[in-house]
Write a protein that holds these residues in place. Structure first.
Motif, mmCIF file in Angstrom:
data_model
loop_
_atom_site.group_PDB
_atom_site.id
_atom_site.type_symbol
_atom_site.label_atom_id
_atom_site.label_comp_id
_atom_site.label_asym_id
_atom_site.label_seq_id
_atom_site.Cartn_x
_atom_site.Cartn_y
_atom_site.Cartn_z
ATOM 1 N N THR A 25 -11.328 -84.461 -36.454
ATOM 2 C CA THR A 25 -11.288 -84.753 -37.959
ATOM 3 C C THR A 25 -12.256 -83.919 -38.735
ATOM 4 O OG1 THR A 25 -13.284 -86.408 -37.688
ATOM 5 C CG2 THR A 25 -11.043 -87.106 -37.506
ATOM 6 N N LYS A 26 -12.182 -83.691 -40.068
ATOM 7 C CA LYS A 26 -13.029 -83.086 -40.774
ATOM 8 C C LYS A 26 -14.509 -83.631 -40.909
ATOM 9 C CE LYS A 26 -9.443 -81.011 -43.904
ATOM 10 N NZ LYS A 26 -9.278 -80.740 -45.304
ATOM 11 N N ARG A 27 -14.614 -84.844 -40.791
ATOM 12 C CA ARG A 27 -15.977 -85.512 -40.797
ATOM 13 C C ARG A 27 -16.618 -85.225 -39.465
ATOM 14 N NH1 ARG A 27 -17.751 -91.692 -41.733
ATOM 15 N NH2 ARG A 27 -19.769 -91.606 -41.100
ATOM 16 N N TRP A 28 -16.086 -85.234 -38.505
ATOM 17 C CA TRP A 28 -16.706 -84.962 -37.144
ATOM 18 C C TRP A 28 -17.009 -83.420 -37.230
ATOM 19 C CZ3 TRP A 28 -15.701 -81.108 -33.486
ATOM 20 C CH2 TRP A 28 -16.202 -81.423 -32.329
ATOM 21 N N HIS A 29 -16.186 -82.682 -37.893
ATOM 22 C CA HIS A 29 -16.473 -81.147 -37.864
ATOM 23 C C HIS A 29 -17.682 -80.921 -38.755
ATOM 24 C CE1 HIS A 29 -14.815 -76.980 -38.786
ATOM 25 N NE2 HIS A 29 -15.841 -77.003 -38.132
ATOM 26 N N ILE A 30 -17.693 -81.780 -39.683
ATOM 27 C CA ILE A 30 -19.027 -81.466 -40.834
ATOM 28 C C ILE A 30 -20.325 -82.078 -39.943
ATOM 29 C CG2 ILE A 30 -20.015 -82.485 -42.874
ATOM 30 C CD1 ILE A 30 -17.213 -82.481 -44.278
ATOM 31 N N ASP A 31 -20.157 -83.271 -39.336
ATOM 32 C CA ASP A 31 -21.231 -83.708 -38.668
ATOM 33 C C ASP A 31 -21.737 -82.916 -37.454
ATOM 34 O OD1 ASP A 31 -21.418 -86.009 -40.253
ATOM 35 O OD2 ASP A 31 -20.354 -87.209 -38.583
ATOM 36 N N THR A 32 -20.754 -82.280 -36.833
ATOM 37 C CA THR A 32 -21.275 -81.270 -35.636
ATOM 38 C C THR A 32 -21.994 -80.144 -36.069
ATOM 39 O OG1 THR A 32 -19.133 -82.159 -34.566
ATOM 40 C CG2 THR A 32 -20.064 -79.760 -33.725
ATOM 41 N N ILE A 33 -21.321 -79.552 -37.321
ATOM 42 C CA ILE A 33 -22.073 -78.295 -37.757
ATOM 43 C C ILE A 33 -23.543 -78.630 -38.600
ATOM 44 C CG2 ILE A 33 -21.851 -76.454 -39.783
ATOM 45 C CD1 ILE A 33 -18.968 -76.472 -39.534
ATOM 46 N N LEU A 34 -23.556 -79.751 -38.900
ATOM 47 C CA LEU A 34 -24.809 -80.036 -39.430
ATOM 48 C C LEU A 34 -25.886 -80.402 -38.607
ATOM 49 C CD1 LEU A 34 -24.120 -82.826 -42.522
ATOM 50 C CD2 LEU A 34 -24.830 -80.320 -42.653
ATOM 51 N N HIS A 35 -25.398 -80.932 -37.376
ATOM 52 C CA HIS A 35 -26.235 -81.234 -36.274
ATOM 53 C C HIS A 35 -26.741 -79.892 -35.777
ATOM 54 C CE1 HIS A 35 -27.502 -81.968 -32.093
ATOM 55 N NE2 HIS A 35 -28.069 -82.973 -32.700
ATOM 56 N N VAL A 36 -25.970 -78.900 -35.769
ATOM 57 C CA VAL A 36 -26.297 -77.434 -35.167
ATOM 58 C C VAL A 36 -27.261 -76.841 -36.162
ATOM 59 C CG1 VAL A 36 -25.528 -75.123 -34.671
ATOM 60 C CG2 VAL A 36 -24.260 -77.016 -33.938
ATOM 61 N N LEU A 37 -27.055 -76.790 -37.527
ATOM 62 C CA LEU A 37 -28.052 -76.484 -38.402
ATOM 63 C C LEU A 37 -29.407 -76.984 -38.360
ATOM 64 C CD1 LEU A 37 -25.589 -75.709 -41.507
ATOM 65 C CD2 LEU A 37 -26.092 -74.152 -39.952
ATOM 66 N N THR A 38 -29.378 -78.402 -38.030
ATOM 67 C CA THR A 38 -30.563 -79.034 -37.953
ATOM 68 C C THR A 38 -31.422 -78.395 -36.644
ATOM 69 O OG1 THR A 38 -29.411 -80.723 -39.572
ATOM 70 C CG2 THR A 38 -31.775 -81.410 -38.321
ATOM 71 N N THR A 39 -30.600 -78.360 -35.805
ATOM 72 C CA THR A 39 -31.416 -78.117 -34.409
ATOM 73 C C THR A 39 -31.774 -76.703 -34.218
ATOM 74 O OG1 THR A 39 -30.142 -79.812 -33.656
ATOM 75 C CG2 THR A 39 -31.239 -78.457 -31.909
ATOM 76 N N ALA A 40 -30.715 -75.791 -34.705
ATOM 77 C CA ALA A 40 -31.159 -74.624 -34.412
ATOM 78 C C ALA A 40 -30.420 -73.639 -35.480
ATOM 79 C CB ALA A 40 -30.173 -74.097 -33.135
ATOM 80 N N GLY A 41 -30.752 -73.969 -36.806
ATOM 81 C CA GLY A 41 -30.378 -73.308 -37.831
ATOM 82 C C GLY A 41 -30.867 -71.850 -38.072
ATOM 83 N N THR A 42 -31.752 -71.361 -37.703
ATOM 84 C CA THR A 42 -32.285 -70.040 -37.538
ATOM 85 C C THR A 42 -31.593 -69.029 -36.504
ATOM 86 O OG1 THR A 42 -34.260 -70.595 -36.049
ATOM 87 C CG2 THR A 42 -34.488 -70.544 -38.389
ATOM 88 N N HIS A 43 -30.734 -69.725 -35.745
ATOM 89 C CA HIS A 43 -30.074 -68.998 -34.915
ATOM 90 C C HIS A 43 -28.512 -68.859 -34.848
ATOM 91 C CE1 HIS A 43 -33.784 -70.246 -32.955
ATOM 92 N NE2 HIS A 43 -33.597 -69.198 -32.113
ATOM 93 N N VAL A 44 -28.041 -69.354 -36.013
ATOM 94 C CA VAL A 44 -26.546 -69.406 -35.978
ATOM 95 C C VAL A 44 -26.197 -68.123 -36.655
ATOM 96 C CG1 VAL A 44 -26.597 -71.947 -36.445
ATOM 97 C CG2 VAL A 44 -26.679 -70.574 -38.482
ATOM 98 N N ARG A 45 -24.660 -68.037 -36.646
ATOM 99 C CA ARG A 45 -24.105 -66.848 -37.273
ATOM 100 C C ARG A 45 -24.251 -66.711 -38.663
ATOM 101 N NH1 ARG A 45 -18.233 -66.266 -35.223
ATOM 102 N NH2 ARG A 45 -18.376 -68.274 -36.666
ATOM 103 N N ASP A 46 -24.280 -65.427 -39.505
ATOM 104 C CA ASP A 46 -24.336 -65.423 -40.768
ATOM 105 C C ASP A 46 -23.237 -66.209 -41.472
ATOM 106 O OD1 ASP A 46 -26.451 -63.632 -40.364
ATOM 107 O OD2 ASP A 46 -25.327 -61.814 -40.285
#
Length: 794
Positions: A424-445
């Motif tokens: 679902t789109k909501r699950w997708h948004i939650d997953t990306i937000l969790h990644v950005l919160t945990t390792a935001g400085t290591h994500v792709r551009d």
């Protein structure tokens, strides 16, 4: 007083007793002077002693090239003590780069034909160590004769020498092909092991040999079955242990491994040979004892053979289960081998590998960085639409505690898997937000752009997204990608944040002052990048049209940044301030919500594919026919939809000639240029470099060359660097490569873009320099590419 020359043992003791490097060099220089004097005097009695000392000096890294000719003299001597030291010196001091190595060809030929076994052994060892292509061609008949000598000692060395000759001169395969069939009947395990190695080299380098030895697959199967069932014979017992070179207390070792490797080559892409060895492979896989490391080696080679040949489906499942058992082994090396092998099989046997998913996930918690990296790669490859939720939970938990050097790979893998398999789109948004919160400085551009596109396309989740991002931003402003997305979302949907009508999360009362204060905090933070401040300033500007209060606070902040040192931020602030002062009546229209942007990615590609299939089905469906004139009118309506006056086409002549005339009168679009063929420019030990070309139609003088480096060998390529140069009349720009490591066995390749500007259409020449590490050796290659396609520059 002349200091006498030292004996070899005394020289070793004196060198080892030196306390400094200067003392060591002094001792060696004095002794080298004595050795040179002895060589000049031509003392034949002590020449071999002097050369032995010189070889020890050479082993310490000091120059010893002046002893090359003495090696030739000792080899030509009739005394065995001279020949022994002379051949050893030739192996250490001579190679293909020195022309002197060709001078011993006649001596080796004479020694091979003498019939004295120790001398023949010395000559064969020297030939297999430093024999050049010319020497191999000259001495191949003598080596062929020795392959069938009665002495096992000479035959073993002759077989290994033949292996070296095949590697140097592959066209000599026809010389050594006939004796191999007879050598397979040998009972001596050393000769049999060498014969298997020789046949393997022949099959890898000669298609004719491969076809020839496929006929002996039943014989190889019989030999391997004998090793498995009988284990050993009494004549190979050494100190109570039965043939330790072939087995480890009942588990066959080196020879079994070599036979399995040969069977793998013979059964690849050959149905009949694969069918012959299926039963034997199942027997080896089920009866091999894994309590010793030798058994694990045999079992691993069995798995590789099963996967490379056309084996039965049940046998492939058995091989995957063996690798799954390897994952439970206490030896880290075995677990690493299992993870690497499963990663190769995940595409062809995905369902079988999926059964071991819990064990693979457990390997993520390994303290060894190499193991956890391989486990991460395999875990990401196992993600699919049915297990995406469970796998994402495990990977997100690993992301929170993984080493810093793995965070970038883990974050990128989670984002790609979420984009491809999001339920679902909501699950997708939650997953990306969790990644950005945990390792935001290591994500792709591109993570910021992808999330903003995802949120913009989910209209029903705008309120939910802006509240989640506001809460995350209020807790932490150090993760720059998260701050950028939050600032963008607050600027776009700030009115929904203040409305507080989101029922999916806990109600949160937010007033305008808190939102503005948070954005000002981002602008003033020393952790904020210039791009992040740009997002925050734009968000403040957009809130001026979405908030109901006074805009004086926003105008004051904008005017302050009009004198910022950062040029981009200063320009943006000046433009916004001008918009307030001179074009305030247009501000609401200019700063309205962004339109939906079409997304690029795996889901977009799948949707495009589905729409294409639907279009093909609609084309295949019957449609009512219309006159040609009305169809042409509709086409012109589409082309000139903006104009009110439509010019109707003239009446088409039904005759073929008239139709052709009117068809030629219609404007036509020029056909696209033909694609430029790819070019392979480099290949060495499984490492390949390919060039692909694109010339943009809007700029014909520009050529885009994509360098693709692939690795089909058994070892990873690390520290890969590709540099290029072009003639002075051209301009070259090198883009950053996608990485510096090419995984083994066809792993993810490295790509790099070259931009070449050639306004004069001059003939294109390219000079490349490659440097990388492969099999623990540094490789550097410099070569020129002169056969580039003509279409790339004309």
């Amino acid at each position: 007083m002349v200091v006498p020359s030292l004996k070899l043992q005394d020289l070793i003791e004196e060198i080892r007793g030196a306390k400094t490097q200067a003392q060591e060099r002094e001792v060696i220089q004095k002794e080298c002077a004595h050795i040179r004097a002895s060589f000049r005097d031509g003392d034949p009695v002590h020449r071999h002693r002097q050369l032995a000392k010189l070889l020890y000096v050479h082993m310490l890294g000091y120059p010893a090239h002046f002893g090359q000719m003495e090696c030739l003299k000792l080899i030509a001597s009739s005394r065995f003590t001279d020949k022994r030291v002379g051949y050893l010196g030739a192996m250490l001091l001579l190679d293909e780069r020195h022309d002197a190595h060709l001078l011993i060809t006649n001596s080796i030929k004479n020694d091979l034909s003498q019939g004295i076994q120790p001398v023949q052994g010395l000559a064969l060892c020297t030939l297999s160590t430093m024999g050049s292509a010319e020497m191999c061609r000259d001495l191949a008949p003598e080596v062929e004769k020795l392959l069938l000598q009665p002495s096992p000692y000479v035959r073993k060395k002759a077989i290994l020498t033949a292996v070296h000759m095949i590697r140097k001169v592959p066209e000599l395969s026809s010389v050594f092909l006939p004796p191999c069939a007879q050598l397979l009947h040998e009972r001596h395990h050393g000769i049999l092991l060498g014969t298997i190695t020789l046949i393997t080299e022949l099959c890898e380098r000669s298609p004719a040999a491969l076809r020839h030895f496929r006929k002996v697959v039943p014989q190889l199967v019989h030999i391997l079955r004998t090793l498995v069932t009988m284990g050993y014979s009494t004549e190979h017992s050494i100190s109570g242990v039965s043939d330790p070179f072939l087995q480890d207390q009942g588990t066959c070792g080196g020879e079994e491994v070599q036979i399995l490797r040969l069977l793998r080559i013979l059964g690849r892409n050959h149905e009949e040979s694969s069918e012959t060895m299926n039963d034997l492979l199942a027997q080896v896989a089920t009866n091999t004892d894994t309590s010793r490391n030798a058994g694990n080696a045999v079992l691993f080679e069995t798995v590789l053979t099963i996967m490379d040949i056309r084996s039965a489906a049940g046998l492939r499942v058995l091989a995957v289960n063996i690798l799954g058992r390897f994952l439970l082994n206490s030896d880290r090396n075995i677990r690493y081998v299992a993870l690497t092998s499963l990663l190769r099989l995940v595409q062809s046997d995905h369902s079988a590998v999926q059964r071991h998913r819990p064990t693979v996930v457990e390997c993520l918690r390994e303290t060894d960085a190499s193991l956890s990296r391989r486990a991460l790669e395999l875990s990401l490859a196992l993600v699919n639409s049915s297990n995406v939720r469970a796998m994402m939970q495990e990977l997100q938990a690993f992301l929170e505690s993984c080493p810093p050097d793995l965070r970038a790979d883990c974050a990128s893998g989670i984002l790609l898997a979420a984009e491809r398999f999001a339920p679902t789109k909501r699950w997708h948004i939650d997953t990306i937000l969790h990644v950005l919160t945990t390792a935001g400085t290591h994500v792709r551009d591109d993570a910021v752009a992808n999330l903003t596109q995802l949120i913009g396309g989910a209209q029903e989740l705008h309120a939910y997204s802006v509240r989640r991002l506001y809460n995350a931003l209020a807790e932490d402003i150090s993760q720059q990608p998260l701050v950028q997305v939050a600032a963008w979302c607050i600027g776009e949907y700030g009115d929904l944040l203040l409305a507080g009508n989101c029922e999916e999360i806990e109600p949160l009362q937010v007033d305008e002052e808190e939102v503005l204060a948070l954005l000002e905090k981002v602008l003033q933070s020393h952790m904020s990048l210039p791009a992040t401040r740009g997002y925050a300033l734009t968000a403040l500007m957009k809130l001026s049209t979405r908030l109901c209060g006074d805009n004086n606070r926003i105008r004051q902040v904008v005017s302050i940044y009009g004198s910022c040192l950062d040029v981009e931020l200063q320009q943006r602030a000046v433009e916004y301030d001008t918009l307030f002062r001179k074009y305030d009546h247009m501000r609401a229209a200019i700063l309205e919500k962004m339109p939906l942007v079409e997304r690029d990615g795996p889901q977009a590609d799948e949707e495009a594919k589905e729409s294409k299939e639907a279009a093909q089905l609609s084309e295949a469906a019957p449609v009512p026919t219309e006159p040609q004139a009305s169809q042409l009118l509709d086409l012109l309506d589409l082309l000139d939809g903006a104009s009110g006056d439509v010019q109707h086409p003239p009446h088409l002549d039904p005759s073929p000639g008239g139709a052709l005339v009117h068809l030629l009168d219609l404007p036509c679009v020029p056909p696209p240029p033909a694609p430029i063929p790819d070019l392979k420019v480099f290949e060495r030990e499984g490492v390949q470099l390919n060039l692909s070309f694109i010339r943009p139609p809007e700029n014909p003088a520009l050529l885009l060359i994509t360098i693709t480096a692939t690795n089909f060998s058994e070892g990873d390529v690390t520290h890969f660097i590709c540099q290029a140069a072009v003639p002075k009349s051209l301009q070259l720009q090198l883009q950053a490569p996608s990485g510096n490591t090419v995984p083994a066995r066809g792993g993810l390749p490295i790509t790099q873009l070259f931009r070449i500007l050639n306004p004069n259409k001059a003939p294109l020449r390219l000079k490349l320099r490659l440097t990388y590490d492969h099999f623990h050796q540094s490789v550097q290659e410099i070569f020129e590419v002169n056969n580039l396609p003509v279409e790339s520059w004309q």
